[in-house]
Design a protein around this motif. Sequence first.
Motif, PDB file in Angstrom:
ATOM      1  N   GLY A   8       0.799  -1.222   0.000  1.00 46.81           N
ATOM      2  CA  GLY A   8       0.000   0.000   0.000  1.00 46.81           C
ATOM      3  C   GLY A   8       0.833   1.275   0.000  1.00 46.81           C
ATOM      4  N   GLY A   9       1.903   1.286  -0.807  1.00 49.27           N
ATOM      5  CA  GLY A   9       2.683   2.521  -0.938  1.00 49.27           C
ATOM      6  C   GLY A   9       3.900   2.567  -0.053  1.00 49.27           C
TER       7      GLY A   9
ATOM      8  N   VAL B 112       1.268   3.026  -9.546  1.00 49.82           N
ATOM      9  CA  VAL B 112       0.940   4.272  -8.850  1.00 49.82           C
ATOM     10  C   VAL B 112      -0.537   4.599  -9.029  1.00 49.82           C
ATOM     11  CG1 VAL B 112       1.290   6.778  -8.893  1.00 49.82           C
ATOM     12  CG2 VAL B 112       3.259   5.244  -8.899  1.00 49.82           C
ATOM     13  N   VAL B 113      -1.036   4.426 -10.232  1.00 48.23           N
ATOM     14  CA  VAL B 113      -2.449   4.746 -10.499  1.00 48.23           C
ATOM     15  C   VAL B 113      -3.372   3.796  -9.766  1.00 48.23           C
ATOM     16  CG1 VAL B 113      -4.212   4.843 -12.293  1.00 48.23           C
ATOM     17  CG2 VAL B 113      -1.952   5.835 -12.709  1.00 48.23           C
ATOM     18  N   LEU B 114      -3.029   2.518  -9.747  1.00 50.58           N
ATOM     19  CA  LEU B 114      -3.937   1.522  -9.191  1.00 50.58           C
ATOM     20  C   LEU B 114      -3.824   1.339  -7.680  1.00 50.58           C
ATOM     21  CD1 LEU B 114      -3.714  -1.276 -11.929  1.00 50.58           C
ATOM     22  CD2 LEU B 114      -5.479   0.482 -11.653  1.00 50.58           C
ATOM     23  N   PHE B 115      -2.588   1.491  -7.149  1.00 51.44           N
ATOM     24  CA  PHE B 115      -2.373   1.071  -5.760  1.00 51.44           C
ATOM     25  C   PHE B 115      -1.978   2.185  -4.809  1.00 51.44           C
ATOM     26  CE2 PHE B 115      -1.462  -2.658  -8.418  1.00 51.44           C
ATOM     27  CZ  PHE B 115      -2.420  -3.538  -7.922  1.00 51.44           C
TER      28      PHE B 115
ATOM     29  N   PRO C 207      -2.647   4.548  -2.028  1.00 52.69           N
ATOM     30  CA  PRO C 207      -3.771   4.588  -1.077  1.00 52.69           C
ATOM     31  C   PRO C 207      -4.431   5.967  -1.041  1.00 52.69           C
ATOM     32  CG  PRO C 207      -1.657   4.615   0.073  1.00 52.69           C
ATOM     33  CD  PRO C 207      -1.349   4.389  -1.360  1.00 52.69           C
ATOM     34  N   ALA C 208      -5.732   5.952  -0.757  1.00 51.28           N
ATOM     35  CA  ALA C 208      -6.494   7.213  -0.653  1.00 51.28           C
ATOM     36  C   ALA C 208      -6.270   7.835   0.708  1.00 51.28           C
ATOM     37  CB  ALA C 208      -7.968   6.940  -0.879  1.00 51.28           C
ATOM     38  N   ASN C 209      -6.533   9.141   0.802  1.00 51.20           N
ATOM     39  CA  ASN C 209      -6.391   9.838   2.079  1.00 51.20           C
ATOM     40  C   ASN C 209      -7.645   9.632   2.930  1.00 51.20           C
ATOM     41  OD1 ASN C 209      -8.312  11.471   0.890  1.00 51.20           O
ATOM     42  ND2 ASN C 209      -6.818  13.044   0.281  1.00 51.20           N
ATOM     43  N   ALA C 210      -7.736  10.365   4.018  1.00 49.40           N
ATOM     44  CA  ALA C 210      -8.852  10.208   4.967  1.00 49.40           C
ATOM     45  C   ALA C 210     -10.198  10.513   4.324  1.00 49.40           C
ATOM     46  CB  ALA C 210      -8.634  11.121   6.176  1.00 49.40           C
TER      47      ALA C 210
ATOM     48  N   PRO D 157      -4.119  11.276  -3.656  1.00 43.22           N
ATOM     49  CA  PRO D 157      -3.301  12.481  -3.841  1.00 43.22           C
ATOM     50  C   PRO D 157      -2.772  12.566  -5.280  1.00 43.22           C
ATOM     51  CG  PRO D 157      -2.057  10.829  -2.655  1.00 43.22           C
ATOM     52  CD  PRO D 157      -3.443  10.271  -2.826  1.00 43.22           C
ATOM     53  N   VAL D 158      -3.539  13.254  -6.120  1.00 43.34           N
ATOM     54  CA  VAL D 158      -3.202  13.308  -7.544  1.00 43.34           C
ATOM     55  C   VAL D 158      -1.827  13.947  -7.767  1.00 43.34           C
ATOM     56  CG1 VAL D 158      -3.909  14.200  -9.793  1.00 43.34           C
ATOM     57  CG2 VAL D 158      -5.627  13.372  -8.167  1.00 43.34           C
ATOM     58  N   GLY D 159      -1.537  15.019  -7.058  1.00 43.75           N
ATOM     59  CA  GLY D 159      -0.252  15.705  -7.240  1.00 43.75           C
ATOM     60  C   GLY D 159       0.922  14.797  -6.950  1.00 43.75           C
ATOM     61  N   ILE D 160       0.801  14.057  -5.847  1.00 42.57           N
ATOM     62  CA  ILE D 160       1.881  13.134  -5.486  1.00 42.57           C
ATOM     63  C   ILE D 160       2.001  12.022  -6.520  1.00 42.57           C
ATOM     64  CG2 ILE D 160       2.652  11.470  -3.765  1.00 42.57           C
ATOM     65  CD1 ILE D 160       1.381  13.222  -1.647  1.00 42.57           C
ATOM     66  N   MET D 161       0.884  11.547  -7.031  1.00 44.18           N
ATOM     67  CA  MET D 161       0.897  10.487  -8.037  1.00 44.18           C
ATOM     68  C   MET D 161       1.557  10.969  -9.329  1.00 44.18           C
ATOM     69  SD  MET D 161      -2.958   9.021  -7.391  1.00 44.18           S
ATOM     70  CE  MET D 161      -2.923   8.033  -8.891  1.00 44.18           C
TER      71      MET D 161
END
Length: 486
Positions: free
Chosen positions: A120-121, A162-165, A167-170, A175-179
Motif C-alpha cells: 500500500g505505498g 501508482v495509479v492503481l495502488f 492509497p487514498a487519504n482520509a 493524492p493526484v499531485g503526489i501520483m
Amino acid sequence: MAKSDARNQAATSPFTVEFRREFEAETLSLLHRRFLWFTGTVSAMGVVFILAQAIFDLYTEKASVQVSTYAVGITSLVAYVTAYLIVLLGHVSRERVNMLAFAIVILDGLLYIGLWSYKGGTGPGMTGVLLTHVLACCFLPWTFAQSLGPIVALVCANAIAVVLFTPANAEGAKPVGIMVAAIVLSPFVGLPGAVICWLRHSRRIEQFKLRSLATRYGEFRRELTDARRIHESLFPRPRTEGDVHFLYVYEPMRQIGGDYLFVAHSPTDDGRSEVLSVTLIDVTGHGIPAALTVNRLHGELSRLFAEDPSIRPGDVLKLLNRYVHLTLANHSVYVTAVCLRVDPLNNTIEYASGGHPTAFIRAVDGTVEELASTAFVLGACPDAEFDPAPRSLAFRAGDSVIAYTDGALEAKDKDGRMLGTKGMQRIVGSPSHCPSGTWPGLILGIVEQHRFGPPADDTLVIEIFRPLDSGPARKAAPAAYSKAYG
C-alpha cells in the motif's frame, strides 16, 4: 534495441568494419563474464540479506513476520541463481546473454514495485529499481541506450502501480499531485546507471582503439618488412663481371617505394658476349601503392623480355606506355622510364626515355653527354600518339652511363633549392677522377649532404659501365688505352 544500437555504432564508429567486428566480439565475451559476476554478486547479497532479515526478526521477537518481504527476496534470489547457472553451463549463447540481463533486471524491478503495491505505498518500489539498475550498470558492458532498456519497461509498470495502488487519504481521495510527481520523476531513477554506462563505454572504446591500433601497427610493421623483402627480391643483383657491369643504390622514402630497376641479358651477334638491357622506372606516388604498381610493371617487363630477349628500347618504351595508358592512367598513375641497351660487340648504347630525368654518359676521357628524355611520360597519351624516338650512341670500354630517379634531382637544401639537372651534371662532369662502379654511392652521398630534412621521394641511382679490358675495342686499340691511363 541491441540491433538498432549496433547499426548506429556502425554508422558513426571511427573503426573499420574489421575493428567493429572485433569490438563487438570482445563486448560479447565481456558481457558473458560480467553477467556471471553480476548475478553471482547479487545472489550472494540476496543470501546475506535474507539471513540478516531472519536474524533481525528472530532477535527482535517481532509479532508478525513480513512474509511478503521474504517471498520477494527468495524469488529474486532464485531468479539470479537460475540465470547464473544457465549462463555458466552454456545453455545460452553470448548474443542472448544481453536479453537475459534485461529480463533479470526487469523481473527484479517488478518484484520491488509489486512489493510496494502490496504494502500500500510502502516498501522499496523505485528505490529498489534504482539500486538494481545501478548495480547492473556497474557490472554489464552496456551502452547508454542499452542501459535505458529495462528502465522504460519498469517506468511503465510503476506508472500503472501508482495509479492503481496509491492509497487514498482520509477523505477517500487519492493524492493526484503526489501520483503525478511519482510518475514524472520515476524515469530519473535510470539516470545514474545510464551515466555510468556512458562513461564506462566511452572509456572502453578508447582503450580498445589504442590496443587495436598498437596491435595493427605491430602487424603492419611485420607485414611491411615482409613486403620489402619480397619487393627487393624483384631487383637484379649487381653485375661485376663480363663485358658490361652495373651497380646501383636504392633509398626508398619509406620502407618500400615506387622506383624499380629491371635487367635482362641476350647474346651478342657473335654469341661471345651478352647485350645488357636495363629499364629504370619511377612510378608516381610513394609507399605501398607505388610498390604494388611496381609489381605489375615487373610482370609486364618480364613478359616482354621473355617473348623477345633482344627487344629494343624504343619498343619496350612504347609497349610500357600502352600498358600504363590502358591499365593505370585511369587511376591517375603514371610512370617515367628510361630503357637502355648496351651492345659491347658494336660499342653502342641505345636508349629511349619517357619523361625520365636526364641521364649522362661519362666517357673514358671525362667528357659528358646528356641522355635527355625522348618521349612523354608513360600513360599520358594513347599508343597511336606515342613516339619513343630511340637514339643510339657510342659506348666504348671505359665509358659509364649514370641514370637516376627524380628523388636525386628534387633533394632540397635548407633554403629550398633543389639539386636539379644542372647540379647533377656538375657532379658527373667534375674533373676529379672517380673510378667506375663508385658513382652510385658517391651521388647518393652528395644528395644526402645537399638534402635538408628527411627524403621527400624515393631515390635510385644506377651506373652501367664497361671495364677498360672489355670488348673488341680493347683488343683493337690497346695502345690508345695504355696512353690514356698510363
